[in-house]
Scaffold this motif. Sequence first.
Motif, short mmCIF file in Angstrom:
data_model
loop_
_atom_site.label_atom_id
_atom_site.label_comp_id
_atom_site.label_asym_id
_atom_site.label_seq_id
_atom_site.Cartn_x
_atom_site.Cartn_y
_atom_site.Cartn_z
N ALA A 197 0.82 -1.21 0.00
CA ALA A 197 0.00 0.00 0.00
C ALA A 197 0.86 1.26 0.00
N HIS A 198 2.06 1.15 0.58
CA HIS A 198 2.91 2.33 0.72
C HIS A 198 4.05 2.34 -0.29
N GLU A 199 3.95 1.47 -1.27
CA GLU A 199 4.97 1.32 -2.28
C GLU A 199 5.34 2.64 -2.96
N ARG A 211 -1.79 15.25 -2.47
CA ARG A 211 -2.04 14.08 -3.33
C ARG A 211 -3.10 14.34 -4.40
N MET A 255 -1.97 12.84 -7.59
CA MET A 255 -2.15 11.39 -7.73
C MET A 255 -3.56 11.07 -8.22
N ARG A 261 2.38 8.24 -10.01
CA ARG A 261 2.89 8.97 -8.86
C ARG A 261 2.79 8.17 -7.57
N PHE A 276 3.24 8.31 -3.21
CA PHE A 276 3.28 9.18 -2.04
C PHE A 276 4.12 8.50 -0.97
N TYR A 290 4.14 7.51 2.22
CA TYR A 290 3.27 7.34 3.40
C TYR A 290 4.09 7.19 4.67
N THR A 347 -2.73 5.54 8.33
CA THR A 347 -4.10 5.49 7.85
C THR A 347 -4.27 4.28 6.93
N LEU A 352 -4.92 4.51 3.85
CA LEU A 352 -4.69 4.96 2.48
C LEU A 352 -3.55 4.19 1.82
N SER A 353 -3.54 4.22 0.50
CA SER A 353 -2.51 3.47 -0.22
C SER A 353 -2.14 4.22 -1.49
N ARG A 354 -1.18 3.64 -2.21
CA ARG A 354 -0.75 4.25 -3.46
C ARG A 354 -1.92 4.35 -4.43
N VAL A 395 -5.46 3.98 -3.55
CA VAL A 395 -6.56 4.78 -2.97
C VAL A 395 -5.90 5.87 -2.12
N SER A 396 -5.61 7.00 -2.77
CA SER A 396 -4.77 7.99 -2.10
C SER A 396 -5.59 9.06 -1.39
N TRP A 397 -6.90 9.04 -1.54
CA TRP A 397 -7.76 9.88 -0.71
C TRP A 397 -8.77 8.96 -0.04
#
Lengths: 135, 254, 383
Positions: B81-83, B152, B155, B163, B165, B167, C41, C43-45, C47-49
């Motif tokens: 998820a944070h890739e 974001r 994104m 793109r 982020f 995290y 949170t 959130l992920s790459r 689903v960023s909101w």
Amino acid sequence: MRDRVLIFAGLSLFLALVTYPVWQGLAARSSTAGPVLPATAAGQKCVAPRDVMRVAHMEMLMSWRDLKVRENQRTYTAADGTVYTIDLTATCLTQCHGPKEKFCDSCHAYAGVPAVNCWSCHTSPPAAPNPGELR
Amino acid sequence: MKVTRKDFLRIAAGSVVAAGTGTLVHALSGSAPATAATVGESKQRWGMVIDLRQCRQQGECDQCIRACHQTHNVPEVPNPAHEVKWIWNEPFAKVFPFQQSEYTRQADGGTLPVLCNHCASPSCVRVCPTKATWKRGDGIVMMDYHRCIGCRYCMAACPYGSRSFNYVDPRPHLRQVNPEVPTRSAGVVEKCDFCTARLAKGELPACVEACPQGAMVFGDLNDESSPVRQLLAERYSVQRQPHLGCGPSIFYLV
Amino acid sequence: MFDLALTGGRRYWSWVVFLLLLMGVGLFFYLQQLQHGLGITGLSRDVSWGIYIAQFTFFVGVAASAVMVVLPYYLHDVRQFGRITILGELLAIAAVTMCMLFIFVDMGQPTRVLNVLLHPTLHSLMFWDMVSLSGYLLINATVAYVMLNAEYKGVPAPGWIKPVILLSIPWAISIHTVTAFLYNGLPGRHLWFTAILAPRFLASAFAAGPALLILLCLLLRRLTSFDAGREAIGKLGVVVAYAMAANIFFLLLELFTALYSQVPDHIHAFEYLFFGLEGEAGLAPLMWGSVVLGVIALVALLVPRLRRNEKILATAAVLVFVSLWLEKGMGMIVGGFVPSPLGAVTPYAPTLPEWAIVAGIWATGGLLITFFYKIVVAVRAAN
């Protein structure tokens, strides 16, 4: 008059909070002696006179940052004609000033301005530059 | 004149509003010349052609990815998820979903590298509220990590998912740090910058240099004699989602 | 006048302390987020909101809905709303404050928030959203303060306030239009890429906001000496009924366009929301819940006999609010990110810290409303 206790308690709390830095300084035995920076090696000069850098280094860093990142201008020509590569780690620190702990931090900690957010991204060279390699 | 507490509060509130408005007006008037200076016109438009036939011959290859991510200190965050990724492999069917039909779906299209398209009309740039991302005169869509506020919006706007982020703090996830390139901090968006720093030194992007098949060709799309233009003239090429009007600068030869 | 909020009974203060505690919990988790980044949170790459931005969107609607009491009263002389326009305006202030907080907690680099002013970017809708929201806050704060102060002093309101009130009407429409533009100007986000997004937002806003106002009026009548009046509450019920009907109509329009045209991208977005894709159907219960609650509420509101029963009206208002909260405060925003541009189906669910921060912001809004309405009730009681 029944509020007297409250008033004086509030006042002393206020005084305690206001003078807290003084007590903290005393407790930490901090000294008022300024930071000692490594002596300048012979023939080494900065991009601008020391007095200018002392008051305006942050503006220069900001302007270098914007020149390089936003305007793709990667060199800076000093007043004396020397051309420097704009690079915080490679030029400022590696070539001249050494690790940020010894240079940046010593003044910033002394002046109580520690919250500079450069180092979450930029790296600091591990050791002071060898005087022989100086520009 | 007697100033009551209420008057004082009223004056204070008024001053705050006035000061705020002043700052805004100042910022608005001051920003115009800076914008003009930063855009900077240039005749070049950097682009890339990726020859999928060459790319496929190498099988499960990730050398462009490794070269890129090592050069730019792109972290390997274990949580998907944070890739964070600048260039990576995706199955053909995901990159070009509408080039598929029910008869060709079984065909193994393999994977292909995807990266920022450095669009001619980038929607990420359009939406960014601080100009932390902008298009340079030479077509490169740049990021200013100093200015990004981490909203974001870019994104959401990028139709290519290019793109990433931060995290989490990326530093603990870097196997080795390339001292020549700054890392990023938590809370900013990052992406491929077409190796701006290498281009300035006259070098090719790291991915192009690393490709063992020479499948990635980099050059000036505005120069008719450039190798990218010659390839585009000779072979049939596709762009990702061209109907969205962003005008990608990455072309795939199929 | 503000000191009126500082006198209250045990019940009042327990409520205030409860809200302050919630705010404290929210602040605690926000500090965690500040330290560890938005990684805490869900959130992920892809689903960023998430819930922050979705809640922001929902409360922009609540804020805009003040226009539904201001417009009838000032333009059409609907006298029954005379007593509650101030409640709508104060609700708008609290809601806009919540919106700003939701945006703030969503930022990766909150210390740089002033970059938006330092480098104003006219081609970014986010810049305009900031302008319209802060303008709306300023307008409503001015209007509410001036009107209430005049009432407090027992003098007529100054004449210059009338144009400001009139300005608040188009401004209210603008805040939700610009908020819709944030989403529907983006290529490749098919759920949002619809010209009726702004009308949809407005319709759901004019249902959810007045529904909340109905509940607040009923609550005020039960807890305080303030009575908005049966007629005003009934009229608000009519507003909610029409807005909710429009909202459901708009949703059906969207479904028709997607399902009849059979354009895959458009179908996928709704398919994910209502049935799930690739086995991921996290939002489906929410969306179906929203539809079922919404339809039940609409029936109750459309039948005059039911609507006039205050118990049924209150229940319908709760259903409308919950239905739209699920749809707009979650599904509409999160759904826009699935499937991702590369076809990935990534589930999203808020984490505990995220919920705590959201609750802290609700509590902040609740506290503002509590103080504001306390002042209104005290001013009215004194006269």
